[in-house]
Write an enzyme that holds these catalytic residues in place. Structure first.
Site, PDB file in Angstrom:
ATOM      1  N   SER A 147       0.859  -1.193   0.000  1.00  0.00           N
ATOM      2  CA  SER A 147       0.000   0.000   0.000  1.00  0.00           C
ATOM      3  C   SER A 147       0.890   1.235   0.000  1.00  0.00           C
ATOM      4  CB  SER A 147      -0.875   0.012   1.258  1.00  0.00           C
ATOM      5  OG  SER A 147      -1.516   1.272   1.374  1.00  0.00           O
ATOM      6  N   TYR A 161      -1.772  -0.503  10.188  1.00  0.00           N
ATOM      7  CA  TYR A 161      -1.897  -1.073   8.832  1.00  0.00           C
ATOM      8  C   TYR A 161      -0.696  -0.658   7.971  1.00  0.00           C
ATOM      9  CZ  TYR A 161      -3.746  -1.213   3.987  1.00  0.00           C
ATOM     10  OH  TYR A 161      -3.923  -1.400   2.646  1.00  0.00           O
TER      11      TYR A 161
HETATM   12  P1  NAP Z   1     -11.530  -5.633  -0.294  1.00  0.00           P
HETATM   13  O1  NAP Z   1     -12.372  -5.063  -1.398  1.00  0.00           O
HETATM   14  O2  NAP Z   1     -11.923  -5.408   1.109  1.00  0.00           O
HETATM   15  O3  NAP Z   1     -11.350  -7.205  -0.572  1.00  0.00           O
HETATM   16  C1  NAP Z   1     -10.565  -7.954   0.314  1.00  0.00           C
HETATM   17  C2  NAP Z   1     -10.392  -9.359  -0.228  1.00  0.00           C
HETATM   18  O4  NAP Z   1      -9.547 -10.087   0.679  1.00  0.00           O
HETATM   19  C3  NAP Z   1     -11.682 -10.124  -0.326  1.00  0.00           C
HETATM   20  O5  NAP Z   1     -11.598 -10.978  -1.438  1.00  0.00           O
HETATM   21  C4  NAP Z   1     -11.703 -10.921   0.975  1.00  0.00           C
HETATM   22  O6  NAP Z   1     -12.441 -12.131   0.909  1.00  0.00           O
HETATM   23  C5  NAP Z   1     -10.231 -11.242   1.150  1.00  0.00           C
HETATM   24  N1  NAP Z   1      -9.838 -11.474   2.536  1.00  0.00           N
HETATM   25  C6  NAP Z   1      -9.959 -10.607   3.579  1.00  0.00           C
HETATM   26  N2  NAP Z   1      -9.476 -11.165   4.704  1.00  0.00           N
HETATM   27  C7  NAP Z   1      -9.034 -12.400   4.370  1.00  0.00           C
HETATM   28  C8  NAP Z   1      -8.452 -13.456   5.092  1.00  0.00           C
HETATM   29  N3  NAP Z   1      -8.207 -13.350   6.403  1.00  0.00           N
HETATM   30  N4  NAP Z   1      -8.133 -14.610   4.431  1.00  0.00           N
HETATM   31  C9  NAP Z   1      -8.402 -14.726   3.113  1.00  0.00           C
HETATM   32  N5  NAP Z   1      -8.946 -13.759   2.368  1.00  0.00           N
HETATM   33  C10 NAP Z   1      -9.278 -12.614   2.980  1.00  0.00           C
HETATM   34  O7  NAP Z   1     -10.028  -5.095  -0.406  1.00  0.00           O
HETATM   35  P2  NAP Z   1      -9.253  -4.305  -1.584  1.00  0.00           P
HETATM   36  O8  NAP Z   1      -9.485  -2.873  -1.401  1.00  0.00           O
HETATM   37  O9  NAP Z   1      -9.509  -4.963  -2.881  1.00  0.00           O
HETATM   38  O10 NAP Z   1      -7.736  -4.578  -1.111  1.00  0.00           O
HETATM   39  C11 NAP Z   1      -6.937  -5.610  -1.644  1.00  0.00           C
HETATM   40  C12 NAP Z   1      -5.501  -5.401  -1.201  1.00  0.00           C
HETATM   41  O11 NAP Z   1      -5.057  -4.111  -1.635  1.00  0.00           O
HETATM   42  C13 NAP Z   1      -5.313  -5.412   0.321  1.00  0.00           C
HETATM   43  O12 NAP Z   1      -4.079  -6.041   0.648  1.00  0.00           O
HETATM   44  C14 NAP Z   1      -5.252  -3.942   0.679  1.00  0.00           C
HETATM   45  O13 NAP Z   1      -4.541  -3.725   1.871  1.00  0.00           O
HETATM   46  C15 NAP Z   1      -4.550  -3.374  -0.533  1.00  0.00           C
HETATM   47  N6  NAP Z   1      -4.794  -1.944  -0.745  1.00  0.00           N
HETATM   48  C16 NAP Z   1      -6.048  -1.478  -0.996  1.00  0.00           C
HETATM   49  C17 NAP Z   1      -6.219  -0.114  -1.183  1.00  0.00           C
HETATM   50  C18 NAP Z   1      -7.571   0.493  -1.471  1.00  0.00           C
HETATM   51  O14 NAP Z   1      -7.673   1.730  -1.490  1.00  0.00           O
HETATM   52  N7  NAP Z   1      -8.600  -0.291  -1.687  1.00  0.00           N
HETATM   53  C19 NAP Z   1      -5.126   0.763  -1.122  1.00  0.00           C
HETATM   54  C20 NAP Z   1      -3.873   0.228  -0.868  1.00  0.00           C
HETATM   55  C21 NAP Z   1      -3.710  -1.120  -0.685  1.00  0.00           C
HETATM   56  P3  NAP Z   1     -14.083 -12.152   1.074  1.00  0.00           P
HETATM   57  O15 NAP Z   1     -14.628 -11.507  -0.177  1.00  0.00           O
HETATM   58  O16 NAP Z   1     -14.444 -13.574   1.154  1.00  0.00           O
HETATM   59  O17 NAP Z   1     -14.387 -11.323   2.263  1.00  0.00           O
END
Ligand code: NAP
Length: 252
Positions: A147, A161
């Site tokens: 991130s 985080y």
């Molecule tokens: P999201 O929409 O909340 O989706 C999270 C995904 O991770 C879902 O598929 C969820 O499964 C799965 N997950 C959560 N906890 C888990 C666990 N304990 N074991 C296995 N699977 C798990 O998140 P996102 O925004 O796409 O983020 C994806 C990655 O990008 C993360 O690492 C996040 O930190 C990083 N990131 C995101 C942003 C942003 O702005 N969105 C910015 C920087 C970095 P379920 O669907 O079954 O719940």
């Protein structure tokens, strides 16, 4: 990796958000994809259907990334159903509610470290044992989703985080050096604010749009824009790229 090798890629958290966009993009490029999820089976199956509609193969596997047994099952199913694993996208991640560090409960910090750090470590370990030539594999590629927070520190929002994501980037650094001689490339992608469910989960659904003024490109990113970077890092076009920390954050 040579051109004719069939890409088989495990995407953790492939059911929603960035992971879903990555899985669908890879499917369009002919990767067979193991879609990891923990809760939302319907969403994971929809991603599988979309990969199949693009002409490739996919399987959804439920599992908690911080559990070694679940991670082993994820990779076992991927190998048995799709073939030898050639790639991992370490994407599953959580934040907890937004707030000051000093107000963040220990159990929230512990969960973030368990999922973001232990989850990434366990998946990378198993992927390395599948792909490294040292263990009989044919090489491969790992992309860790970190991130922009890792270098911003994210005061008043989620310092715990941000610290967990800095650990992910150090994993990339060390593992790229350890596994380079064994045919495995390891890189990080650092997304900025991306339009996914994660912001609502943190308690602020409009957060990604609200932050636009602080982003030089003046808008949040899309999951597909992150998937573009991940797909390139997994591709043969990135054959000399390892240990890279690639920021995809609109300039922030
Ligand atoms: P999201 O929409 O909340 O989706 C999270 C995904 O991770 C879902 O598929 C969820 O499964 C799965 N997950 C959560 N906890 C888990 C666990 N304990 N074991 C296995 N699977 C798990 O998140 P996102 O925004 O796409 O983020 C994806 C990655 O990008 C993360 O690492 C996040 O930190 C990083 N990131 C995101 C942003 C942003 O702005 N969105 C910015 C920087 C970095 P379920 O669907 O079954 O719940």
């Amino acid at each position: 990796m040579e051109q004719h090798v069939q890409h088989v890629t495990v995407v953790t958290g492939g059911s929603r958000g960035i992971g879903a966009a990555v899985a669908e993009r890879l499917g369009r490029e002919g990767h067979r994809v193991a879609v990891g999820f923990v809760r939302d089976e319907a969403a994971a199956e929809a991603v599988v259907a979309s990969v199949r509609a693009a002409g490739s193969e996919a399987v959804a596997v439920r599992g908690e990334v911080s559990s070694e047994a679940d991670v082993d099952r994820l990779f076992d199913v991927a190998r048995d159903r799709l073939g030898p694993v050639t790639g991992l996208v370490n994407n599953a991640g959580v934040t907890g509610p937004l707030g000051r560090f000093t107000e963040t409960p220990a159990e929230v910090m512990r969960r973030v470290v368990e999922v973001n750090v232990m989850g990434a470590l366990l998946c990378a370990k198993r992927a390395a044992r599948e792909m490294s030539t040292r263990y009989g594999g044919s090489g491969g590629s790992i992309v860790n989703i970190s991130s922009g927070a890792a270098t911003l520190g994210s005061p008043d929002e989620f310092v715990h985080y941000a610290a967990s994501k800095a650990a992910v980037d150090t994993l990339t650094l060390g593992l790229s050096k350890e596994l380079g001689p064994e045919g495995v490339r390891v890189n990080s992608v650092l997304p900025g604010a991306i339009t996914t469910d994660m912001h609502a989960t943190m308690g602020d659904p409009d957060r990604a749009h609200r932050m636009a003024a602080a982003v030089p490109l003046r808008r949040p990113g899309t999951p597909e824009e992150i998937a573009n970077a991940v797909a390139w890092l997994l591709s043969d076009e990135a054959s000399y790229t390892t240990g890279a920390i690639l920021r995809v954050a609109g300039g922030r």
